[in-house]
Design a protein around this motif. Sequence first.
Motif, mmCIF file in Angstrom:
data_model
loop_
_atom_site.group_PDB
_atom_site.id
_atom_site.type_symbol
_atom_site.label_atom_id
_atom_site.label_comp_id
_atom_site.label_asym_id
_atom_site.label_seq_id
_atom_site.Cartn_x
_atom_site.Cartn_y
_atom_site.Cartn_z
ATOM 1 N N HIS A 1 0.824 -1.208 0.000
ATOM 2 C CA HIS A 1 0.000 0.000 0.000
ATOM 3 C C HIS A 1 0.860 1.262 0.000
ATOM 4 O O HIS A 1 0.558 2.248 -0.678
ATOM 5 C CB HIS A 1 -0.915 -0.023 1.236
ATOM 6 C CG HIS A 1 -2.009 0.991 1.222
ATOM 7 N ND1 HIS A 1 -2.146 1.942 2.203
ATOM 8 C CD2 HIS A 1 -3.024 1.190 0.354
ATOM 9 C CE1 HIS A 1 -3.199 2.690 1.946
ATOM 10 N NE2 HIS A 1 -3.758 2.253 0.827
ATOM 11 N N LYS B 1 -6.147 -0.019 -2.421
ATOM 12 C CA LYS B 1 -6.188 -0.889 -1.237
ATOM 13 C C LYS B 1 -6.156 -2.346 -1.686
ATOM 14 O O LYS B 1 -7.130 -3.092 -1.552
ATOM 15 C CB LYS B 1 -7.433 -0.583 -0.414
ATOM 16 C CG LYS B 1 -7.442 0.827 0.172
ATOM 17 C CD LYS B 1 -8.725 1.087 0.942
ATOM 18 C CE LYS B 1 -8.748 2.507 1.491
ATOM 19 N NZ LYS B 1 -10.018 2.794 2.205
ATOM 20 N N GLU C 1 -7.313 -5.234 0.659
ATOM 21 C CA GLU C 1 -8.729 -5.577 0.778
ATOM 22 C C GLU C 1 -9.129 -6.624 -0.268
ATOM 23 O O GLU C 1 -9.875 -7.559 0.025
ATOM 24 C CB GLU C 1 -9.597 -4.325 0.579
ATOM 25 C CG GLU C 1 -9.530 -3.325 1.721
ATOM 26 C CD GLU C 1 -10.493 -2.176 1.517
ATOM 27 O OE1 GLU C 1 -11.094 -2.081 0.415
ATOM 28 O OE2 GLU C 1 -10.666 -1.374 2.455
#
Length: 392
Positions: A66, A79, A82
């Motif tokens: 990230h 992201k 995720e």
Amino acid sequence: MNLEAQRCLLCKKARCAEACPVHTDVPAAMRLYREGRNEEAAQLLFDNNPFSAITSQVCDWSKFCHGHCVLNAKKVPVKWYEIEQEISMAYLLHAHPEVSQTATGKSVGIVGAGPAGITAALQLRKAGHEVVLYDAFDQVGGVLRYGIPDFRLDKEYVDAYGRILSEAGVRFLGGQTLGKDFSLEDLRNRHNAVLLAAGAWKPRRLDIPGENLPGVIHALDFLKEPERFELGNRVLVIGGGNVAMDACRTAVRRGCDTTVVYRKTFENMPANQMEVKEAIADGVKFILFQVPVEIKTDGQRTWTIVRACENYTREDGRIATRMLDGTDSEMDFDSMIVAISENVDKSLLGGADPEQLPDVFLAGDYAYGPQTVVEAVQSAKDAAQRILDYLG
């Protein structure tokens, strides 16, 4: 589909992949995900990192993927973690290991059934070697099971590795401690190669007067069995790493008035900054630029003498701390949880130097000191390859 996937630029030279210790091929997995081929994406991730489902939950993303996304220039990094969670967490619960159908007739003994030991075991079984996994705990998982609280990591995902190892034909011997139940020499006699991949479970001490008084607890002991300890109301946690964050967040969930005492700034805390923010959101208080120098009790009251400190930059560029004379004050507590670092207990080797033994290899904390889960996985992959080369 997670809309974050559409924002990924699928970089040809992906900085996120370069920054990842296991060099996850994010663009390749992202392409498969965009095409709805989640199972293939999950297989790709698992083959590269069998702990993808775990690292995507507990990794320090700001330090790795990230934090290195090219879109960070616009402060809108993708992201990826995720999406990796969505892909890998569901897959892990039905994942099956790949095992060679041709046995080599050679055996490897691995000490430590945490992320490093499990990663190496799966890689060695894939090559057809017999593997025996030894661990002091009764179940596999290491720090994932006995060090990370349930609110951060559902143990359902740790349990999956017991099944995966069994399917792979790895023999697990729990409740077996190096230096107590067997020696390094015993392992060398039993196996063609040995991998030391145990975690860093030996707590570093404060080395101050009063450290052995009742109410002073080492964080790893607390996190192994938090329900075993009566904390009282006022809890001090000493340290600023991930273990300290897990300890303080566990204590505050017990209803304790919890304060972290740390000697540097928030920016210089080694803990995952997201964990620090979540600890603050949980109600944990922080006191910076203070160092405990003594612990005292009169039988009714227990307190620590803390001394103010300041940070300075050393010649090598590292931030160091010096205490300031004449700044002592007192802080009362019912329990003090010490979380200032951990080490591997190399006294268990009985004086042997594993680096001088051609059939003994190191991975994870044993090789590099306390590591993140993803760093332990990569070190285990490297060690397993060295073992494969050694065994021919």
